[in-house]
Design an enzyme around this catalytic site. Structure first.
Site, PDB file in Angstrom:
ATOM      1  N   GLU A  25       0.761  -1.917  -3.242  1.00 42.18           N
ATOM      2  CA  GLU A  25      -0.166  -3.117  -2.869  1.00 42.18           C
ATOM      3  C   GLU A  25      -1.053  -2.816  -1.828  1.00 42.18           C
ATOM      4  O   GLU A  25      -2.188  -3.334  -2.076  1.00 42.18           O
ATOM      5  CB  GLU A  25       0.912  -4.353  -2.670  1.00 42.18           C
ATOM      6  CG  GLU A  25       1.576  -4.738  -4.084  1.00 42.18           C
ATOM      7  CD  GLU A  25       2.859  -5.608  -3.593  1.00 42.18           C
ATOM      8  OE1 GLU A  25       3.141  -6.432  -4.476  1.00 42.18           O
ATOM      9  OE2 GLU A  25       2.960  -5.856  -2.491  1.00 42.18           O
ATOM     10  N   SER A  68       1.886  -7.450  -7.445  1.00 41.84           N
ATOM     11  CA  SER A  68       3.043  -7.442  -8.038  1.00 41.84           C
ATOM     12  C   SER A  68       4.054  -8.642  -7.926  1.00 41.84           C
ATOM     13  O   SER A  68       3.634  -9.615  -7.172  1.00 41.84           O
ATOM     14  CB  SER A  68       3.947  -6.218  -7.553  1.00 41.84           C
ATOM     15  OG  SER A  68       3.416  -5.189  -7.796  1.00 41.84           O
ATOM     16  N   GLY A  69       5.075  -9.011  -8.621  1.00 43.91           N
ATOM     17  CA  GLY A  69       5.716 -10.317  -8.496  1.00 43.91           C
ATOM     18  C   GLY A  69       5.705 -11.344  -9.592  1.00 43.91           C
ATOM     19  O   GLY A  69       4.654 -11.195 -10.302  1.00 43.91           O
ATOM     20  N   SER A  70       6.455 -12.340  -9.448  1.00 40.10           N
ATOM     21  CA  SER A  70       6.663 -13.338 -10.311  1.00 40.10           C
ATOM     22  C   SER A  70       5.150 -14.217 -10.389  1.00 40.10           C
ATOM     23  O   SER A  70       5.002 -14.847 -11.553  1.00 40.10           O
ATOM     24  CB  SER A  70       7.770 -14.097 -10.281  1.00 40.10           C
ATOM     25  OG  SER A  70       7.706 -14.602  -8.783  1.00 40.10           O
ATOM     26  N   ASP A  74      -3.006 -10.905  -5.369  1.00 40.73           N
ATOM     27  CA  ASP A  74      -1.416 -10.304  -5.039  1.00 40.73           C
ATOM     28  C   ASP A  74      -0.916 -11.747  -4.554  1.00 40.73           C
ATOM     29  O   ASP A  74      -1.358 -12.655  -4.122  1.00 40.73           O
ATOM     30  CB  ASP A  74      -1.470  -9.152  -4.258  1.00 40.73           C
ATOM     31  CG  ASP A  74      -0.187  -8.509  -4.413  1.00 40.73           C
ATOM     32  OD1 ASP A  74       0.831  -9.178  -4.951  1.00 40.73           O
ATOM     33  OD2 ASP A  74      -0.180  -7.409  -3.855  1.00 40.73           O
TER      34      ASP A  74
HETATM   35  O1  LIG Z   1       6.529  -6.377  -3.619  1.00 44.06           O
HETATM   36  C1  LIG Z   1       6.531  -7.389  -3.958  1.00 44.06           C
HETATM   37  C2  LIG Z   1       5.318  -8.270  -3.469  1.00 44.06           C
HETATM   38  O2  LIG Z   1       4.868  -7.862  -2.158  1.00 44.06           O
HETATM   39  C3  LIG Z   1       5.324  -9.389  -4.225  1.00 44.06           C
HETATM   40  O3  LIG Z   1       3.793  -9.938  -4.143  1.00 44.06           O
HETATM   41  C4  LIG Z   1       5.841 -10.599  -3.234  1.00 44.06           C
HETATM   42  O4  LIG Z   1       6.930 -10.294  -2.944  1.00 44.06           O
HETATM   43  C5  LIG Z   1       5.621 -12.096  -3.587  1.00 44.06           C
HETATM   44  O5  LIG Z   1       6.574 -11.913  -5.121  1.00 44.06           O
HETATM   45  P1  LIG Z   1       6.646 -13.413  -5.736  1.00 44.06           P
HETATM   46  O6  LIG Z   1       5.313 -13.911  -6.125  1.00 44.06           O
HETATM   47  O7  LIG Z   1       7.555 -13.083  -7.195  1.00 44.06           O
HETATM   48  O8  LIG Z   1       7.230 -14.442  -4.864  1.00 44.06           O
END
Ligand SMILES: O=C[C@H](O)[C@H](O)[C@H](O)COP(=O)(O)O
Length: 226
Positions: free
Chosen positions: A107, A29-31, A85
């Site tokens: 996750e 998940s996430g950007s 991830d």
């Molecule tokens: O709950 C969210 C997840 O652990 C994401 O993988 C983590 O926060 C990284 O997110 P981003 O790629 O948006 O920085």
């Protein structure tokens, strides 16, 4: 697109290039994962490969639908070839803090189900020691104040995560407390202590789970293996 987003896109695409035809893939998940899912959809269209994913959040499932990545579930699949991830922090031993997007519980399930866990991050997530990023912990809404009180005894003041002024509810119907430990000297020990607290559903510490980390930085993309 700013530089950090460009790096997220680059590492997402790099990870997508490692997925092989026929694989079952855990989708984090996430950007950063957004770019992974998008690139997987592109590969399926352009190269005709076929994969199936299991998403770790409702949002990731929606992206998979948008980009044409077919989904399966744990009723039909018990093991995944790879999970890819993002992360909020990665230390030199590949211990992780995750859960900035409140998806840590699912996750961790897809991470454990996979033969290999690949983490995709921009260089800002690489740290010498975990803890500057407040550790997300998923807790049961019932008696959450008591659970937070027990967590506080471990050396931080947990903050209930809010959304629009109300407690944020995870995809699993739980709360998140963000725990600013600042410096986590022993992630293994802290994780064990947190897991013993009744009311803690899961922690954002991913201990000994990551096999590889793909890092995007000013000097390009590097893949670090354990
Ligand atoms: O709950 C969210 C997840 O652990 C994401 O993988 C983590 O926060 C990284 O997110 P981003 O790629 O948006 O920085």
């Amino acid at each position: 697109m700013n530089t950090q987003d460009q790096l997220k896109k680059t590492v997402g695409e790099k990870a997508a290039s490692l997925v092989q035809d026929g694989m079952k893939v855990g989708l984090g998940s996430g950007s950063t994962v957004y770019w992974l899912v998008r690139a997987l959809g592109e590969r399926m269209k352009q190269e005709g490969i076929h994969i199936e994913g299991i998403p770790s959040s409702i949002q990731t499932g929606e992206w998979a639908n948008e980009f044409g990545v077919p989904l399966t579930d744990f009723a039909t699949t018990k093991e995944l070839d790879v999970t890819i991830d993002g992360s909020d922090e990665v230390d030199p031993n590949f211990q992780l803090i995750k859960g900035g997007g409140a998806a840590l519980f699912r996750e961790k399930i897809i991470a454990q189900a996979a033969e290999k866990l690949i983490i995709i991050v921009d260089a800002s997530k690489m740290v010498k020691q975990l803890g500057a990023y407040a550790l997300p912990v998923e807790i049961l809404p019932f008696a959450w104040e008591r659970t937070a009180y027990e967590i506080e005894k471990l050396g931080c003041v947990p903050v209930l995560r809010l959304k629009d002024g109300e407690p944020l509810i995870t995809d699993n119907g739980n709360y998140i407390v963000d725990c600013p430990f600042e410096k986590i000297e022993d992630p293994v020990d802290l994780d064990q202590k947190l897991q013993k607290i009744v009311g803690v559903i899961e922690t954002g510490l991913f201990i000994d789970m990551a096999d590889s980390v793909i890092v995007g930085g000013s000097e390009g993309v590097t893949m670090k293996e354990k």
